[in-house]
Design an enzyme around this catalytic site. Structure first.
Site, PDB file in Angstrom:
ATOM      1  N   SER A 172      10.287  -0.115  -8.121  1.00 45.35           N
ATOM      2  CA  SER A 172      11.312   0.872  -7.787  1.00 45.35           C
ATOM      3  C   SER A 172      12.618   0.685  -8.563  1.00 45.35           C
ATOM      4  O   SER A 172      13.212   1.657  -9.027  1.00 45.35           O
ATOM      5  CB  SER A 172      11.613   0.824  -6.295  1.00 45.35           C
TER       6      SER A 172
ATOM      7  N   LYS B 101       7.464  -2.253   6.426  1.00 44.91           N
ATOM      8  CA  LYS B 101       7.269  -0.815   6.650  1.00 44.91           C
ATOM      9  C   LYS B 101       7.088  -0.469   8.133  1.00 44.91           C
ATOM     10  O   LYS B 101       7.527   0.574   8.589  1.00 44.91           O
ATOM     11  CB  LYS B 101       6.066  -0.312   5.857  1.00 44.91           C
TER      12      LYS B 101
ATOM     13  N   ASN C 108       8.859   4.064   4.773  1.00 44.31           N
ATOM     14  CA  ASN C 108       9.077   3.463   3.450  1.00 44.31           C
ATOM     15  C   ASN C 108      10.318   4.027   2.753  1.00 44.31           C
ATOM     16  O   ASN C 108      10.630   3.627   1.643  1.00 44.31           O
ATOM     17  CB  ASN C 108       7.837   3.591   2.552  1.00 44.31           C
TER      18      ASN C 108
ATOM     19  N   ASP D 107       4.717   7.553   1.334  1.00 40.61           N
ATOM     20  CA  ASP D 107       3.393   7.092   0.879  1.00 40.61           C
ATOM     21  C   ASP D 107       2.347   8.162   1.194  1.00 40.61           C
ATOM     22  O   ASP D 107       1.424   8.402   0.418  1.00 40.61           O
ATOM     23  CB  ASP D 107       2.978   5.806   1.619  1.00 40.61           C
TER      24      ASP D 107
ATOM     25  N   GLY E 237      -9.216  -2.163   4.728  1.00 41.55           N
ATOM     26  CA  GLY E 237      -7.921  -2.729   5.103  1.00 41.55           C
ATOM     27  C   GLY E 237      -7.258  -1.897   6.195  1.00 41.55           C
ATOM     28  O   GLY E 237      -7.481  -0.681   6.280  1.00 41.55           O
TER      29      GLY E 237
ATOM     30  N   GLY F 277      -3.699  -2.328   7.036  1.00 42.45           N
ATOM     31  CA  GLY F 277      -2.260  -2.616   7.001  1.00 42.45           C
ATOM     32  C   GLY F 277      -1.419  -1.355   6.958  1.00 42.45           C
ATOM     33  O   GLY F 277      -1.906  -0.246   7.233  1.00 42.45           O
TER      34      GLY F 277
ATOM     35  N   ALA G  45      -0.091   0.533   4.515  1.00 46.60           N
ATOM     36  CA  ALA G  45      -0.463   1.635   3.620  1.00 46.60           C
ATOM     37  C   ALA G  45      -1.698   2.380   4.138  1.00 46.60           C
ATOM     38  O   ALA G  45      -1.828   3.592   3.948  1.00 46.60           O
ATOM     39  CB  ALA G  45      -0.718   1.103   2.216  1.00 46.60           C
TER      40      ALA G  45
ATOM     41  N   LEU H 197      -5.284   1.722  -4.156  1.00 46.73           N
ATOM     42  CA  LEU H 197      -3.830   1.896  -4.049  1.00 46.73           C
ATOM     43  C   LEU H 197      -3.081   0.958  -4.996  1.00 46.73           C
ATOM     44  O   LEU H 197      -1.909   1.177  -5.309  1.00 46.73           O
ATOM     45  CB  LEU H 197      -3.378   1.640  -2.605  1.00 46.73           C
TER      46      LEU H 197
ATOM     47  N   GLY I 252      -3.478   3.382  -8.332  1.00 46.36           N
ATOM     48  CA  GLY I 252      -2.304   3.696  -7.510  1.00 46.36           C
ATOM     49  C   GLY I 252      -1.075   4.177  -8.273  1.00 46.36           C
ATOM     50  O   GLY I 252      -0.032   4.426  -7.656  1.00 46.36           O
TER      51      GLY I 252
HETATM   52  P1  NAP Z   1      -0.462  -5.001   4.175  1.00 46.07           P
HETATM   53  O1  NAP Z   1       0.280  -4.371   5.272  1.00 46.07           O
HETATM   54  O2  NAP Z   1      -0.258  -6.434   3.866  1.00 46.07           O
HETATM   55  O3  NAP Z   1      -2.010  -4.683   4.489  1.00 46.07           O
HETATM   56  C1  NAP Z   1      -3.070  -4.963   3.713  1.00 46.07           C
HETATM   57  C2  NAP Z   1      -4.337  -5.040   4.576  1.00 46.07           C
HETATM   58  O4  NAP Z   1      -5.341  -5.504   3.710  1.00 46.07           O
HETATM   59  C3  NAP Z   1      -4.254  -6.036   5.723  1.00 46.07           C
HETATM   60  O5  NAP Z   1      -3.814  -5.439   6.886  1.00 46.07           O
HETATM   61  C4  NAP Z   1      -5.680  -6.556   5.817  1.00 46.07           C
HETATM   62  O6  NAP Z   1      -6.492  -5.747   6.693  1.00 46.07           O
HETATM   63  C5  NAP Z   1      -6.203  -6.405   4.404  1.00 46.07           C
HETATM   64  N1  NAP Z   1      -6.202  -7.688   3.706  1.00 46.07           N
HETATM   65  C6  NAP Z   1      -5.137  -8.488   3.430  1.00 46.07           C
HETATM   66  N2  NAP Z   1      -5.543  -9.601   2.798  1.00 46.07           N
HETATM   67  C7  NAP Z   1      -6.896  -9.522   2.681  1.00 46.07           C
HETATM   68  C8  NAP Z   1      -7.898 -10.387   2.138  1.00 46.07           C
HETATM   69  N3  NAP Z   1      -7.594 -11.568   1.599  1.00 46.07           N
HETATM   70  N4  NAP Z   1      -9.182  -9.973   2.215  1.00 46.07           N
HETATM   71  C9  NAP Z   1      -9.514  -8.782   2.786  1.00 46.07           C
HETATM   72  N5  NAP Z   1      -8.593  -7.933   3.317  1.00 46.07           N
HETATM   73  C10 NAP Z   1      -7.310  -8.306   3.248  1.00 46.07           C
HETATM   74  O7  NAP Z   1      -0.149  -4.288   2.789  1.00 46.07           O
HETATM   75  P2  NAP Z   1       0.141  -2.729   2.551  1.00 46.07           P
HETATM   76  O8  NAP Z   1       1.581  -2.464   2.624  1.00 46.07           O
HETATM   77  O9  NAP Z   1      -0.760  -1.932   3.407  1.00 46.07           O
HETATM   78  O10 NAP Z   1      -0.264  -2.601   0.996  1.00 46.07           O
HETATM   79  C11 NAP Z   1      -1.585  -2.824   0.593  1.00 46.07           C
HETATM   80  C12 NAP Z   1      -1.768  -2.584  -0.891  1.00 46.07           C
HETATM   81  O11 NAP Z   1      -1.478  -1.228  -1.221  1.00 46.07           O
HETATM   82  C13 NAP Z   1      -0.843  -3.449  -1.771  1.00 46.07           C
HETATM   83  O12 NAP Z   1      -1.584  -3.859  -2.887  1.00 46.07           O
HETATM   84  C14 NAP Z   1       0.241  -2.477  -2.178  1.00 46.07           C
HETATM   85  O13 NAP Z   1       0.821  -2.811  -3.427  1.00 46.07           O
HETATM   86  C15 NAP Z   1      -0.545  -1.179  -2.283  1.00 46.07           C
HETATM   87  N6  NAP Z   1       0.309   0.022  -2.092  1.00 46.07           N
HETATM   88  C16 NAP Z   1       0.393   0.913  -3.114  1.00 46.07           C
HETATM   89  C17 NAP Z   1       1.155   2.054  -2.971  1.00 46.07           C
HETATM   90  C18 NAP Z   1       1.248   3.031  -4.101  1.00 46.07           C
HETATM   91  O14 NAP Z   1       2.142   3.881  -4.091  1.00 46.07           O
HETATM   92  N7  NAP Z   1       0.334   2.992  -5.052  1.00 46.07           N
HETATM   93  C19 NAP Z   1       1.851   2.306  -1.775  1.00 46.07           C
HETATM   94  C20 NAP Z   1       1.734   1.377  -0.745  1.00 46.07           C
HETATM   95  C21 NAP Z   1       0.961   0.231  -0.920  1.00 46.07           C
HETATM   96  P3  NAP Z   1      -7.533  -6.440   7.716  1.00 46.07           P
HETATM   97  O15 NAP Z   1      -6.771  -7.566   8.351  1.00 46.07           O
HETATM   98  O16 NAP Z   1      -7.874  -5.349   8.644  1.00 46.07           O
HETATM   99  O17 NAP Z   1      -8.709  -6.932   6.915  1.00 46.07           O
END
Ligand code: NAP
Length: 251
Positions: free
Chosen positions: A16, A65, A86, A105, A128, A130, A132, A207, A230
């Protein structure tokens, strides 16, 4: 001066700041600045807003978030329904400060996937659970696409990775990775799904934007799937934040 910024922790991967600094320079907005504000706890948001009196808007990233939501005075319909914020608009009237939370998002995901959706994409797997993933889920709900949430934890999702089999992969032609698996620097990682059952009718979305092609997308492409990374979601959500800050600060 109009100050904007990003809160999250850590902020080493910030797209950003570069994006908005370049935008301000292209638009010749010399009195605009975008800074990173790494907060070790979301409770520091209040002090940040009081101390940085020129702060007009914030973006919010991992891990705040969802934690930022209860601190808002007002929420957009989407942010409330999704349960994650966000983008924050900061309005100041003398000593009174008001915060409105938005979720861009959702907009970014919707606009980036729409051109690829075909009449065969009725069922999706979301990898996942989380922050996003909630924006993705909200889009599927609104669009009438059935989905299953795949999690490491039975309690958090509908199914676990171990339960993914040939029938499930072949009946879910849309697969979205919302986990950080494969994100730089851990580029050797990928979500544990049976890739051998993917085919050329699958639409596979990651993503993650760094690297541009994760192992997840590479493996899906090798099986003939159409893939999306993404990058475009990232730019669309940033543009949407910019629009919101301008509109809401003008009235
Ligand atoms: P987050 O809140 O940390 O959530 C990620 C989820 O992935 C967790 O809740 C977990 O779900 C799962 N996870 C985490 N570590 C893992 C592992 N070692 N093995 C398997 N599953 C795992 O993160 P977030 O904010 O949702 O973001 C997730 C991704 O999306 C990041 O890479 C971020 O950069 C990307 N993103 C991209 C955009 C874009 O504009 N392109 C926007 C937002 C986010 P479970 O516990 O249910 O398995």
């Amino acid at each position: 001066m109009k100050l904007y910024g990003l809160i999250g922790f850590p902020l080493t991967h910030s797209f950003s700041q570069k994006y908005f600094s370049e935008k301000f320079s292209e638009l010749n907005l010399k009195d605009h600045q975008y800074r990173n504000f790494p907060l070790t706890d979301i409770s520091e948001l209040n002090d940040l807003i009081i101390n940085q009196k020129e702060l007009s808007g914030l973006n919010v990233t991992i891990p705040y978030k969802e934690q930022a939501l209860p601190l808002m005075n007002e929420l957009s319909e989407e942010a409330g329904a999704i349960g994650a914020v966000n983008t924050i608009v900061i309005s100041r009237n003398k000593d009174k400060v008001s915060l409105k939370g938005h979720n861009t998002d959702y907009y970014g995901f919707m606009q980036s996937i729409k051109p690829y959706l075909e009449n065969i994409h009725h069922r999706a797997l979301i990898l996942g659970t989380g922050g996003a993933s909630k924006a993705v889920e909200y889009f599927f709900k609104n669009t009438g696409i059935d989905y299953l949430k795949v999690s490491r934890d039975r309690e958090k999702g509908d199914i676990t990775y171990n339960e993914l089999n040939e029938a499930l992969i072949k009946s879910h032609l849309l697969i979205v990775n919302t986990t950080p698996l494969g994100m730089s620097p851990s580029t050797e990682e990928f979500p544990p799904i049976p890739y051998e059952f993917l085919g050329n009718q699958h639409l596979v979305y990651d993503l993650i934007y760094n690297p541009a092609e994760t192992l997840f997308l590479k493996k899906a492409k090798e099986k003939g799937a159409v893939t999306i990374n993404g990058t475009s979601m990232l730019k669309l959500q940033a543009e949407r934040s910019w629009k919101i800050w301008n509109n809401e600060n003008n009235h």
